[in-house]
Design a protein around this motif. Structure first.
Motif, PDB file in Angstrom:
ATOM      1  N   LYS B  14       0.859  -1.181   0.000  1.00 42.48           N
ATOM      2  CA  LYS B  14       0.000   0.000   0.000  1.00 42.48           C
ATOM      3  C   LYS B  14       0.889   1.222   0.000  1.00 42.48           C
ATOM      4  O   LYS B  14       1.670   1.448   0.930  1.00 42.48           O
ATOM      5  N   MET B  56      -7.111  -2.201   5.227  1.00 41.72           N
ATOM      6  CA  MET B  56      -7.264  -2.858   3.928  1.00 41.72           C
ATOM      7  C   MET B  56      -8.162  -4.088   4.061  1.00 41.72           C
ATOM      8  O   MET B  56      -8.909  -4.421   3.145  1.00 41.72           O
ATOM      9  N   GLY B  59     -11.611  -2.740   4.229  1.00 41.11           N
ATOM     10  CA  GLY B  59     -12.066  -2.171   2.964  1.00 41.11           C
ATOM     11  C   GLY B  59     -12.024  -0.658   2.930  1.00 41.11           C
ATOM     12  O   GLY B  59     -12.505  -0.049   1.985  1.00 41.11           O
ATOM     13  N   TRP B  62      -7.617   0.381  -0.271  1.00 41.48           N
ATOM     14  CA  TRP B  62      -7.409  -0.708  -1.224  1.00 41.48           C
ATOM     15  C   TRP B  62      -5.928  -0.862  -1.488  1.00 41.48           C
ATOM     16  O   TRP B  62      -5.212   0.129  -1.622  1.00 41.48           O
ATOM     17  N   ASP B  67      -3.420  -8.591  -2.994  1.00 44.37           N
ATOM     18  CA  ASP B  67      -4.837  -8.549  -2.647  1.00 44.37           C
ATOM     19  C   ASP B  67      -5.092  -9.145  -1.264  1.00 44.37           C
ATOM     20  O   ASP B  67      -4.272  -9.875  -0.729  1.00 44.37           O
ATOM     21  N   HIS B  77     -11.524  -4.302  -4.958  1.00 46.52           N
ATOM     22  CA  HIS B  77     -11.979  -2.975  -4.527  1.00 46.52           C
ATOM     23  C   HIS B  77     -13.375  -3.028  -3.922  1.00 46.52           C
ATOM     24  O   HIS B  77     -14.139  -2.070  -4.011  1.00 46.52           O
TER      25      HIS B  77
ATOM     26  N   GLU C   7     -14.744   4.695  -7.059  1.00 51.03           N
ATOM     27  CA  GLU C   7     -13.303   4.531  -6.901  1.00 51.03           C
ATOM     28  C   GLU C   7     -12.540   5.801  -7.225  1.00 51.03           C
ATOM     29  O   GLU C   7     -11.380   5.930  -6.876  1.00 51.03           O
TER      30      GLU C   7
END
Lengths: 295, 370, 307
Positions: B14, B56, B59, B62, B67, B77, C7
């Motif tokens: 991230k 993350m 949520g 992202w 992942d 996402h 997003e």
């Protein structure tokens, strides 16, 4: 310990300033009960019947309304009631729109990063740092040029011609109110913890539900104080309205100004007194609500 | 259950843009697997990436790369309201404009539960955190501990697969914190839900967790049980972060099985110890010795390493006496337990007193530098 | 679509700001540009604008004229420069007086018992919310030859047996100054109060503890810490005073002409919008320059929004 807390100088100065603030208002209210039609000298309270002692030989009024004669006249005055209606219409419509738009802008500026952000923030300061008259004549120029052009292009005639009126006043009020609403709401948002919204989403609320159920109720006090500020600015506004109003869209301040340039009658005092009384009770009500909320 | 793991981070990165405009990796290629029903802690100082990792999973953020998998499914996402995990926030984030009941009911309302069901489940949830009867109060009218319980009830009422806790006890005073630690642990065992707990308090992590991930600068420094990370730290960082330790710099001379011989120039001595990580002859290493695992004696010991030392400072702290020594020019600390109750000053160490330090090889840890 | 918007935080922000931007550009920036364009134009005989690029209006403002008595082709008439200067001086004097009056009152309110503070503030809000035009009118009633002040003075003089002729106060520069001070006083009290209220009492205690007397505490602690309020108040007072035309119109009559009156007359009586636009731009530039140097020196406080 505070060295100035009980300083007699500060107390005395403060009281003098209060006298300075209230003496004109007191005189204004007193003269609204004046028996003299020209309102030059206070000749005493109006009586329902009987004779008046006249000091300056001016025309003395007797009225079935008694001391409230000028208030009775006021309520019969079509111009005043129309102006009052206009003032309120403009203030209510412009406040609603500018509060919504300004709150959106505050959310954008406080929460999001986007290309136009610095420019937007800067543009909101402009109405605060330039004199109102500059904005007023700018908008007047825009409307007169734009309307002239449209009227010519569409060959509009007579009543269908675009002219200055309630619409232009409302739009102009919205323009100068938005920055104030935005800045007030933005100041309130500064202390807003994003965790509340995250918590709502975490518990299953989507963005819109989160806004409705959590964000909005929490920023509501800020939005309301922004709206209140906008409302008072609109009621009080003279300059912008002066340049953008047209036939049939006279507001109270414009009406009073017009009267002052021609004649002075105790009716203006009566109108002012009503205004002051309304302000007084509104402020009182707001204080009361605020106090109750804090408890 | 679809997967053996409740939550999995696969090579997650991230990156954030700093205010100066440069990129910074808050989480740097982190991989971790959290088992179903586990009490898992992420431990580290602020800025180590533990909260970002938790966010993350929830949520709120992202991943830039890699992942997060919940119950084996990649989250991508997916917004927080579509994940079956719930969070207890550090600030509690209780909705101030709602009552306790409304706060707890909020998540159920979002699911579209019926009025009766909401009332029943909220009631049960409040009962679980011992707040029955408080449902009409406002969060502001509650104590810090009570607010903490409301936050817990609000998250648990949704019966999530995983409960995420972001330093939930940080705002409580020490005594209440200790109580809540035990209570949380008991609750987790009773419910069997996976707890992922973020804290900077090592004692808290050691007390509650089945497993701990010790993090620093966006990376996992070690993952293991409380005993593992304390008794067999993988590197100097972990040994330094968890508990206290004496450190000496040295070079590995030889390795035999899990034992290694290290040359410590500061003492002009060779020490034998346990090699916890991967070390080979010639490596520069840190030697770590926990202060409570050292014996002080009046006479020279017979076992392995025994060194003469002088007491520089001795501090009586109740259960222990903290003795600071000078061992051949090096500062060295030893925690001596006060086993005998006495007022006799001779029972405690005095400044300037000569003592012998005995180091056992099983208490001497040879750590790779990290 | 929704997913993509979800997003894209930047797009969300842009979407939220767009109505404001449309209004700001449409009713602020475009009008200002238009004003600039018009200021270079010329007045047609029927009072409309002929678009051209002429600096005539600015030359006229600077005091040069081609329309001279005695047949000269070019002469100097500092009338407009005097008006600008008068407006600046009045704005400056008003601001100074307002600070002098507002500060003790703000201080008094900020240091009053918290329970009474709201009442004292309430008393400041009422005149503030009373309409601008009404407030000028009130001063008209006070300052007139037959007005309240003269009546009171006459009464006092009568008691002292001193012959008294009523003072001519209305339609003088002094009347305009008093009116301006009265109009804008609350705009200074509120921000100063806000910044004074923020000062922790322990700071006064610390100052006293370190041996500062009252005067020193005021000069070294209170004043510097309340500067953001004074700065915000100054902006809220100075700028409107520069542009207001009602106060001078009603209390100054035709005697006191300010930039605001000059501009207003170009748009209504004299019907020369091009000259009015030029004057208005000069006014804007002038206030921006003053504000810029002032805020650069003292900073820009958030107190600006409290009023």
């Amino acid at each position: 310990m505070n060295p100035f807390r009980r300083s007699p100088f500060v107390l005395f100065a403060a009281m003098l300033v209060y006298v300075f603030l209230y003496l004109p208002i007191f005189v204004l209210v007193l003269y609204s009960f004046n028996a003299s039609r020209t309102n030059v000298v206070f000749t005493g309270f109006i009586s329902q019947t009987g004779s008046q002692v006249v000091m300056d030989g001016s025309n003395v009024v007797q009225s079935p309304c008694g001391a409230f004669h000028w208030y009775c006249e006021l309520s019969k005055n079509k111009d005043v009631t129309n102006a009052a209606k206009n003032t309120l219409t403009i203030a209510v419509v412009a406040t609603i729109i500018s509060t919504i738009v300004g709150t959106m802008a505050a959310l954008a500026l406080q929460r999001y990063n986007f290309k136009l952000r610095p420019f937007s923030q800067l543009s909101l300061y402009i109405p605060i740092v330039i004199p109102e008259i500059v904005m007023g004549i700018g908008i007047l120029t825009l409307f007169s040029q734009l309307f002239g052009w449209i009227n010519n292009a569409l060959n509009l005639e007579g009543a269908s011609r675009l002219t200055l009126g309630l619409g232009t006043v409302i739009v102009s009020h919205i323009a100068f109110m938005i920055p104030f609403v935005t800045l007030v709401v933005q100041a309130r948002l500064q202390g807003f913890d994003k965790a509340y919204e995250e918590a709502a989403m975490d518990l299953g609320a989507n963005e819109w539900t989160t806004f409705q159920r959590v964000t909005f109720p929490m920023i509501l006090p800020g939005v309301l104080s922004g709206a209140l500020l906008a409302f008072t600015l609109s009621l009080d506004d003279f300059v912008i309205t002066f340049f953008t109003n047209g036939p049939g869209s006279t507001t109270l301040p414009i009406y009073v100004y017009g009267l002052l340039r021609r004649i002075i009658t105790p009716q203006v005092n009566a109108l002012s007194t009503v205004w002051i009384a309304l302000v007084f009770f509104t402020v009182l009500l707001l204080q009361w609500i605020q106090n109750r909320e804090q408890k | 259950m679809a997967s053996e793991f409740a939550v999995e981070l696969r090579d997650v990165v991230k990156k954030f843009i700093t205010p100066e405009g440069s990129e910074m990796a808050a989480v740097d290629h982190v991989t971790m697997q959290i088992r179903n029903g586990e009490f898992f802690s992420m431990l580290g100082s602020s800025g180590c990436g533990k909260t970002t990792s938790l966010r993350m999973i929830a949520g709120f953020e992202w991943p830039t790369e890699g992942d997060v998998y919940i119950e084996g499914k990649p989250m991508g996402h997916l917004p927080p309201f579509q994940r079956n995990v719930n969070t207890v926030f550090q600030s509690y984030a209780l909705f101030q404009h709602m009552t306790v009941f409304q706060n707890v009911a909020f998540g159920l309302e979002m699911e579209g539960a019926s009025k009766d069901e909401i009332a029943r489940r909220v009631g049960r949830s409040l009962e679980m955190v011992q707040l029955t009867g408080m449902d009409r109060r406002r969060p502001r009218q509650l104590s810090g501990g009570q607010q903490q319980r409301v936050a817990l009830a609000r998250a648990l009422v949704k019966t999530p697969d995983v409960l995420l806790l972001d330093e939930p006890l940080g705002a409580l005073d020490l005594k209440l914190r200790k109580e809540m630690q035990l209570e949380l642990k008991a609750l987790q065992q009773q419910l069997g839900i996976t707890f992922i707990y973020v804290t900077h308090d090592q004692e808290e992590a050691l007390t509650m967790s089945d497993r701990i991930a010790v993090m620093s600068k966006g990376k996992i420094m070690q993952m293991g049980t409380s005993v593992e990370v304390y008794e067999r730290p993988a590197n100097r960082f972990v040994a330094e972060f968890i508990g206290e330790s004496n450190f000496l710099e040295g070079k590995v001379k030889s390795v035999k099985g899990d034992q290694a011989v290290v040359d410590v120039p500061a003492w002009g001595e060779e020490l034998i110890g346990i090699a916890t990580g991967k070390v080979k002859a010639g490596d520069d290493v840190s030697v770590s010795i926990r202060p409570e695992k050292v014996r002080l004696t009046d006479k020279q010991g017979i076992k392995e390493n025994s060194l003469e030392a002088v007491v520089t400072t001795s501090t009586y702290i109740g259960s222990d006496t903290h003795v600071y020594l000078d061992v051949r020019g090096q500062r060295f600390k030893v925690w001596e337990q006060n086993r005998i109750s006495t007022l006799d000053p001779r029972a405690y160490y005095a400044n300037g007193q000569k003592v012998w330090v005995t180091l056992l090889s099983e208490n001497t840890l040879i750590l790779p530098k990290a | 679509m929704l997913k993509r918007l979800r997003e894209n935080k930047s797009a969300q922000g842009t979407l939220l700001i767009s109505p404001t931007l449309i209004v700001m550009i449409g009713l602020l920036i475009i009008p200002l540009i238009l004003t600039l364009i018009v200021s270079f134009g010329q007045r047609s005989p029927d009072g409309n604008v002929i678009y051209s690029f002429s600096l005539d209006n600015y030359i006229r403002l600077a005091g040069f004229s081609t329309d001279c008595t005695g047949g000269a082709s070019f002469c100097f008439n500092p009338l407009y420069a005097q008006i600008l200067w008068r407006s600046l001086a009045l704005a400056f004097n008003t601001t100074v007086l307002v600070i002098a009056l507002a500060y003790p009152l703000a201080y008094f309110i900020a240091r009053a018992h918290p329970k009474r503070r709201t009442t004292f503030l309430f008393l400041v809000l009422i005149p503030l919310w009373t309409n601008f035009v009404i407030r000028v009118y009130a001063w008209m009633m006070l300052l007139r030859k037959e007005g309240v002040i003269n009546i009171i003075l006459g009464w006092i003089m009568g008691l002292l047996r001193i012959p008294f002729t009523p003072l001519e106060m209305l339609y003088t520069p002094g009347a305009v100054l008093v009116g301006m001070v009265y109009e804008f006083l609350p705009f200074m009290i509120l921000p100063i109060y806000t910044s004074l209220e923020k000062i922790d009492n322990s700071l006064y205690e610390a100052a006293a503890d370190l041996g500062a007397n009252s005067i020193r505490t005021l000069l070294r602690v209170t004043l510097p810490l309340s500067m953001p309020g004074v700065v915000a108040g100054t902006i809220l007072v100075f700028i409107p005073v520069m542009g207001t035309f009602i106060v001078s119109d009603i209390l100054g009559g035709r005697q006191v002409i300010l930039v605001g009156n000059l501009i207003q007359r170009q748009f209504l009586d004299a019907r020369d919008p091009t000259f009015g636009s030029a004057a208005s731009l000069i006014l804007m530039v002038l206030t921006l320059i003053v504000t810029y140097f002032y805020t650069r020196k003292f900073g820009f406080g958030e107190e600006i929004v409290v009023a």
